[in-house]
Scaffold this motif. Structure first.
Motif, mmCIF file in Angstrom:
data_model
loop_
_atom_site.group_PDB
_atom_site.id
_atom_site.type_symbol
_atom_site.label_atom_id
_atom_site.label_comp_id
_atom_site.label_asym_id
_atom_site.label_seq_id
_atom_site.Cartn_x
_atom_site.Cartn_y
_atom_site.Cartn_z
ATOM 1 N N UNK A 1 28.731 39.665 -14.669
ATOM 2 C CA UNK A 1 29.665 40.716 -14.270
ATOM 3 C C UNK A 1 28.963 41.844 -13.508
ATOM 4 N N UNK A 2 27.918 42.404 -14.097
ATOM 5 C CA UNK A 2 27.319 43.596 -13.500
ATOM 6 C C UNK A 2 26.301 43.284 -12.404
ATOM 7 N N UNK A 3 25.369 42.393 -12.682
ATOM 8 C CA UNK A 3 24.296 42.132 -11.725
ATOM 9 C C UNK A 3 24.793 41.261 -10.567
ATOM 10 N N UNK A 4 25.454 40.140 -10.864
ATOM 11 C CA UNK A 4 25.901 39.227 -9.805
ATOM 12 C C UNK A 4 27.134 39.759 -9.066
ATOM 13 N N UNK A 5 28.211 40.101 -9.796
ATOM 14 C CA UNK A 5 29.451 40.513 -9.136
ATOM 15 C C UNK A 5 29.391 41.921 -8.559
ATOM 16 N N UNK A 6 28.825 42.864 -9.337
ATOM 17 C CA UNK A 6 28.895 44.267 -8.935
ATOM 18 C C UNK A 6 27.587 44.791 -8.344
ATOM 19 N N UNK A 7 26.592 43.934 -8.263
ATOM 20 C CA UNK A 7 25.307 44.281 -7.643
ATOM 21 C C UNK A 7 24.594 45.453 -8.315
ATOM 22 N N UNK A 8 24.758 45.564 -9.639
ATOM 23 C CA UNK A 8 24.000 46.564 -10.388
ATOM 24 C C UNK A 8 22.564 46.049 -10.489
ATOM 25 N N UNK A 9 21.574 46.884 -10.134
ATOM 26 C CA UNK A 9 20.186 46.425 -10.251
ATOM 27 C C UNK A 9 19.852 46.080 -11.704
ATOM 28 N N UNK A 10 19.190 44.949 -11.934
ATOM 29 C CA UNK A 10 18.868 44.540 -13.313
ATOM 30 C C UNK A 10 18.150 45.638 -14.106
ATOM 31 N N UNK A 11 17.310 46.428 -13.441
ATOM 32 C CA UNK A 11 16.574 47.470 -14.169
ATOM 33 C C UNK A 11 17.491 48.593 -14.660
ATOM 34 N N UNK A 12 18.707 48.699 -14.083
ATOM 35 C CA UNK A 12 19.680 49.676 -14.583
ATOM 36 C C UNK A 12 20.566 49.070 -15.671
ATOM 37 N N UNK A 13 20.721 47.769 -15.652
ATOM 38 C CA UNK A 13 21.597 47.105 -16.626
ATOM 39 C C UNK A 13 20.972 47.056 -18.020
ATOM 40 N N UNK A 14 19.687 46.818 -18.079
ATOM 41 C CA UNK A 14 19.024 46.631 -19.372
ATOM 42 C C UNK A 14 18.272 47.903 -19.743
#
Length: 141
Positions: A25-38
């Motif tokens: 949802x966040x990284x692939x679809x919404x292009x949230x950088x992984x370092x911001x997601x975790x």
């Protein structure tokens, strides 16, 4: 479609499912950088999994201060009340823990969804991970 149910998740045991949903949802679809997601808060948070049968389709987390976050539902299950079930479960858990106020940072497009669940906008719009957000709060009775 099977019944959707929500259960508490274990960050260690359910990690693969939690990560799969949030990364989709966040990284692939919404292009949230992984370092911001975790972040470090994941290890301390109470996590929730929404499942259709035995298949995890959504997740959310609750922090000790009443912040709800990382609410995510896989695309094929959106519009089927999975998000409603998730948020209701998080609110119930928050209230059981004595957290009379629940807060979240909502993507602007989702504010009507959260308003239906008793949240009110309490901030102006701002960008988080490049996506417009507002702060929302819900007070328990």
């Amino acid at each position: 479609m099977s019944e959707i149910h929500v259960r508490l998740a274990d960050w260690q045991k359910d990690n693969a499912d939690l990560r799969r949903i949030r990364e989709t949802v966040f990284v692939a679809e919404q292009a949230v950088p992984p370092e911001l997601e975790w972040d470090a808060e994941d290890a301390e948070a109470v996590h929730f999994l929404a499942l259709e049968g035995d298949y995890p389709v959504g997740t959310a987390r609750l922090l000790a201060d009443g912040h709800i976050g990382r609410v995510s539902v896989l695309k094929d299950w959106r519009g089927l009340n999975v998000g409603v079930a998730l948020i209701q479960a998080v609110i119930e858990e928050a209230e059981q823990r004595g957290l009379k106020q629940q807060m979240l940072s909502a993507q602007v497009h989702a504010t009507a969804f959260y308003e239906k669940l008793g949240f009110a906008i309490v901030s102006g719009e701002y960008l988080e991970a490049g996506i417009p957000h507002v702060d929302m709060v819900r007070n328990s009775a």
